[in-house]
Design a protein around this motif. Structure first.
Motif, PDB file in Angstrom:
ATOM      1  N   GLU A 224       0.914  -1.238   0.091  1.00  0.00           N
ATOM      2  CA  GLU A 224      -0.050  -0.090   0.136  1.00  0.00           C
ATOM      3  C   GLU A 224       0.949   1.166  -0.121  1.00  0.00           C
ATOM      4  OE1 GLU A 224      -3.254   2.000   2.993  1.00  0.00           O
ATOM      5  OE2 GLU A 224      -2.702   0.110   3.198  1.00  0.00           O
ATOM      6  N   ILE A 225       0.485   2.375  -0.592  1.00  0.00           N
ATOM      7  CA  ILE A 225       1.335   3.392  -0.825  1.00  0.00           C
ATOM      8  C   ILE A 225       0.379   4.740  -0.414  1.00  0.00           C
ATOM      9  CG2 ILE A 225       2.812   4.967  -2.321  1.00  0.00           C
ATOM     10  CD1 ILE A 225       3.552   2.461  -4.126  1.00  0.00           C
ATOM     11  N   THR A 226       0.699   5.355   0.397  1.00  0.00           N
ATOM     12  CA  THR A 226      -0.144   6.587   0.665  1.00  0.00           C
ATOM     13  C   THR A 226       0.725   7.811   0.463  1.00  0.00           C
ATOM     14  OG1 THR A 226      -1.522   5.449   2.208  1.00  0.00           O
ATOM     15  CG2 THR A 226      -1.538   7.667   2.531  1.00  0.00           C
ATOM     16  N   VAL A 227       0.182   9.024  -0.201  1.00  0.00           N
ATOM     17  CA  VAL A 227       0.917  10.194  -0.240  1.00  0.00           C
ATOM     18  C   VAL A 227       0.335  11.310   0.589  1.00  0.00           C
ATOM     19  CG1 VAL A 227       1.720  12.052  -1.734  1.00  0.00           C
ATOM     20  CG2 VAL A 227       1.517   9.372  -2.521  1.00  0.00           C
ATOM     21  N   ILE A 228       1.136  11.807   1.609  1.00  0.00           N
ATOM     22  CA  ILE A 228       0.416  12.908   2.516  1.00  0.00           C
ATOM     23  C   ILE A 228       1.023  14.005   1.709  1.00  0.00           C
ATOM     24  CG2 ILE A 228       0.383  13.831   4.819  1.00  0.00           C
ATOM     25  CD1 ILE A 228      -0.214  10.782   4.530  1.00  0.00           C
ATOM     26  N   SER A 229      -0.020  15.095   1.650  1.00  0.00           N
ATOM     27  CA  SER A 229       0.313  16.382   0.878  1.00  0.00           C
ATOM     28  C   SER A 229      -0.408  17.506   2.154  1.00  0.00           C
ATOM     29  CB  SER A 229      -0.170  16.687  -0.333  1.00  0.00           C
ATOM     30  OG  SER A 229      -1.425  16.400  -0.479  1.00  0.00           O
ATOM     31  N   ARG A 230      -0.179  18.752   1.971  1.00  0.00           N
ATOM     32  CA  ARG A 230      -1.009  19.698   2.621  1.00  0.00           C
ATOM     33  C   ARG A 230      -2.253  19.969   2.380  1.00  0.00           C
ATOM     34  NH1 ARG A 230       3.922  22.453   2.109  1.00  0.00           N
ATOM     35  NH2 ARG A 230       3.072  23.708   0.158  1.00  0.00           N
ATOM     36  N   SER A 231      -2.934  19.562   1.236  1.00  0.00           N
ATOM     37  CA  SER A 231      -4.339  19.867   0.793  1.00  0.00           C
ATOM     38  C   SER A 231      -4.982  18.891   0.273  1.00  0.00           C
ATOM     39  CB  SER A 231      -4.288  21.018  -0.385  1.00  0.00           C
ATOM     40  OG  SER A 231      -3.309  20.789  -1.328  1.00  0.00           O
ATOM     41  N   GLY A 232      -4.382  17.381   0.155  1.00  0.00           N
ATOM     42  CA  GLY A 232      -5.059  16.257  -0.192  1.00  0.00           C
ATOM     43  C   GLY A 232      -5.804  15.498   0.656  1.00  0.00           C
ATOM     44  N   PRO A 233      -6.542  14.484   0.265  1.00  0.00           N
ATOM     45  CA  PRO A 233      -7.478  13.848   1.213  1.00  0.00           C
ATOM     46  C   PRO A 233      -6.675  13.211   2.330  1.00  0.00           C
ATOM     47  CG  PRO A 233      -7.241  12.694  -1.055  1.00  0.00           C
ATOM     48  CD  PRO A 233      -6.550  13.775  -1.090  1.00  0.00           C
ATOM     49  N   ASP A 234      -5.395  12.982   2.119  1.00  0.00           N
ATOM     50  CA  ASP A 234      -4.488  12.215   3.212  1.00  0.00           C
ATOM     51  C   ASP A 234      -3.586  13.499   3.355  1.00  0.00           C
ATOM     52  OD1 ASP A 234      -5.211   9.343   3.690  1.00  0.00           O
ATOM     53  OD2 ASP A 234      -4.899   9.421   1.396  1.00  0.00           O
ATOM     54  N   ASN A 235      -3.568  14.079   4.498  1.00  0.00           N
ATOM     55  CA  ASN A 235      -2.924  15.197   4.731  1.00  0.00           C
ATOM     56  C   ASN A 235      -2.336  15.314   6.603  1.00  0.00           C
ATOM     57  OD1 ASN A 235      -4.969  16.529   6.770  1.00  0.00           O
ATOM     58  ND2 ASN A 235      -6.151  16.603   4.852  1.00  0.00           N
ATOM     59  N   TYR A 236      -1.917  16.386   6.707  1.00  0.00           N
ATOM     60  CA  TYR A 236      -1.083  16.241   8.068  1.00  0.00           C
ATOM     61  C   TYR A 236      -2.060  16.426   9.248  1.00  0.00           C
ATOM     62  CZ  TYR A 236       3.163  16.755   5.273  1.00  0.00           C
ATOM     63  OH  TYR A 236       4.185  16.440   4.273  1.00  0.00           O
ATOM     64  N   GLU A 237      -3.289  16.734   8.970  1.00  0.00           N
ATOM     65  CA  GLU A 237      -4.651  16.612  10.010  1.00  0.00           C
ATOM     66  C   GLU A 237      -5.120  15.446  10.087  1.00  0.00           C
ATOM     67  OE1 GLU A 237      -4.497  19.652  11.517  1.00  0.00           O
ATOM     68  OE2 GLU A 237      -3.329  20.257   9.922  1.00  0.00           O
ATOM     69  N   ASN A 238      -4.712  14.515   9.378  1.00  0.00           N
ATOM     70  CA  ASN A 238      -5.305  13.087   9.400  1.00  0.00           C
ATOM     71  C   ASN A 238      -4.393  11.992   9.567  1.00  0.00           C
ATOM     72  OD1 ASN A 238      -5.288  12.798   6.926  1.00  0.00           O
ATOM     73  ND2 ASN A 238      -7.313  13.331   6.328  1.00  0.00           N
ATOM     74  N   LEU A 239      -3.092  12.245   9.970  1.00  0.00           N
ATOM     75  CA  LEU A 239      -2.126  11.321   9.941  1.00  0.00           C
ATOM     76  C   LEU A 239      -2.432   9.889  10.582  1.00  0.00           C
ATOM     77  CD1 LEU A 239       1.247  13.235  10.482  1.00  0.00           C
ATOM     78  CD2 LEU A 239       0.476  12.233   8.324  1.00  0.00           C
ATOM     79  N   GLY A 240      -3.322  10.067  11.803  1.00  0.00           N
ATOM     80  CA  GLY A 240      -3.553   9.130  12.578  1.00  0.00           C
ATOM     81  C   GLY A 240      -4.213   7.921  12.022  1.00  0.00           C
TER      82      GLY A 240
END
Length: 414
Positions: free
Chosen positions: A139-155
């Protein structure tokens, strides 16, 4: 046609390790080429281009200017190497992926079957994503500032097994900044950071502290340059060459840091080491006094020990950003835990030890009239926590300096 052009293409390159790396690989004329966006197309029309590496912000911009794009670079969506083919066409390739896989393998970090979380969505992120796919990540997840996976929902990605930082957060000169807290990811088995200055970003310092295998980006930089040279000149570079160049660069970049009790000989050993190695010796106490505009004893009398320690921490943070120097510290630098990261980020730390009865106290604010035995009992475990090696300084200062330099040459390249 005259000499062909080889070099690194970018906008603002500052200091780059690409020139010494390519020079070591045998490309003597390799140079830095800074261009503004409007200069890119005319430059790439030059017929004397032999081979180029491309860095931010042009890794995507050069793609339409190449005659042919290698399928791997097409899949990644980014070009970092341009090669003049025998038929005269310019071919865009991506050797960053070779470099990334080398960095991961070298650190003993496997991506196969793992959940990989990648911080950032730029060109380096595209490389990391492609490498993770090639290595068979589950599984590969990309964290960006404004994407669906972001720094607010890292949990929601607490089950991440490998974390990759492709952002510039923590890079010189903003040392000490950290994109995420690793405590969010309790299942981590590996941390990769594409930054290589500092050697250990705040993210990697935390990984080290937690015992997680990790690597900075210098092995990636060296291995991608090596793969580019192979394409430039149609040659094979021996596998061991990467390690040889990496060790050489590590030694050049790593600081020698001296810690130890007041009077243990840090200044005299440091000055001797400076003469022996040709490196600049940077005295933190001198930095502090110059910044305060008064002597260390005066700072103690005006601001107390707490005021001095705050000034000392600021000096350590600033001096610790430097590379390839000798850092001389005050005896109590180990009393502030945060100083470890500042000194260790680019340094190999040596504790000088000398019998307490031999320690002079004159002009040392905390040593005069102090119980040195009690001071030693308090600080000994702190010195142990900070140091990479312990060096006895009871004999001739030249012998001590030589012992440090021998150890440094042997261990700083790893």
């Amino acid at each position: 046609m005259g000499e062909r052009v080889y070099g690194l293409l970018g906008r603002k390159l500052g200091h780059s390790w690409s020139v010494p790396i390519h020079t070591a690989l045998g490309c003597a004329g390799y140079r830095l080429i800074e261009l503004e966006p409007e200069e890119l197309a005319p430059f790439l029309r030059r017929e004397d281009i032999g081979g180029l590496n491309v860095t931010i912000p042009y890794k995507r911009d050069v793609m339409p200017l190449c005659d042919v794009i290698d399928p791997a670079a097409e899949a990644i969506g980014s070009v970092n190497t341009i090669v003049r083919r025998p038929d005269g066409k310019l071919m865009g390739c991506n050797t960053d992926i070779d470099g990334f896989r080398y960095m991961a393998r070298r650190a003993g970090i496997s991506l196969a079957g793992k959940k990989v979380v990648i911080l950032g969505s730029g060109g380096a992120s595209l490389t990391a994503q492609a490498a993770a796919r090639q290595e068979g990540a589950a599984e590969i997840t990309v964290i960006s500032r404004s994407g669906p996976d972001n720094y607010e929902n890292l949990g929601r990605h607490a089950d991440a097994q490998v974390l990759v930082n492709t952002t510039p957060v923590g890079m010189y000169p903003k040392n000490g900044e950290q994109p995420v807290d690793l405590a969010v990811f309790p299942a981590l088995e590996g941390v990769l950071d594409v930054i290589y200055n500092p050697r250990r970003t705040a993210l990697l310092l935390q990984a080290e502290e937690r015992g997680i295998p990790c690597s900075d980006g210098l092995p990636m930089l060296v291995a991608q340059a090596s793969a580019a040279e192979e394409r430039f000149f149609g040659k094979t570079i021996p596998a061991g060459e990467n390690e040889h160049i990496l060790a050489q660069l590590r030694r050049e970049m790593t600081n020698i840091v001296l810690i130890g009790m007041p009077g243990s000989g840090k200044t005299t050993v440091g000055e001797t080491l400076s003469r022996l190695t040709g490196r600049e010796a940077v005295d933190l106490d001198q930095m502090i006094a110059a910044d305060a505009g008064c002597s260390i004893p005066e700072i103690f009398s005006r601001e107390g020990e707490s005021g001095f320690r705050a000034r000392e921490a600021a000096a350590a943070a600033e001096a610790g950003k430097r590379t390839g120097v000798i850092l001389l510290t005050g005896g109590g630098i180990v009393k502030t835990a945060a100083n470890y990261g500042a000194l260790h980020q680019n340094g190999r730390i040596y504790q000088l030890v000398r019998d307490l009865s031999l320690l002079p106290t004159e002009g040392r604010p905390l040593s005069q009239g102090a119980d040195l035995e009690a001071m030693w009992r308090e600080r000994a475990p702190l010195y142990r926590r900070f140091r990479d090696a312990e060096i006895d300084n009871s004999g001739a200062v030249e012998d001590t300096a030589a012992a440090i330099w021998r150890d440094f040459c042997e261990h700083s390249g790893t």
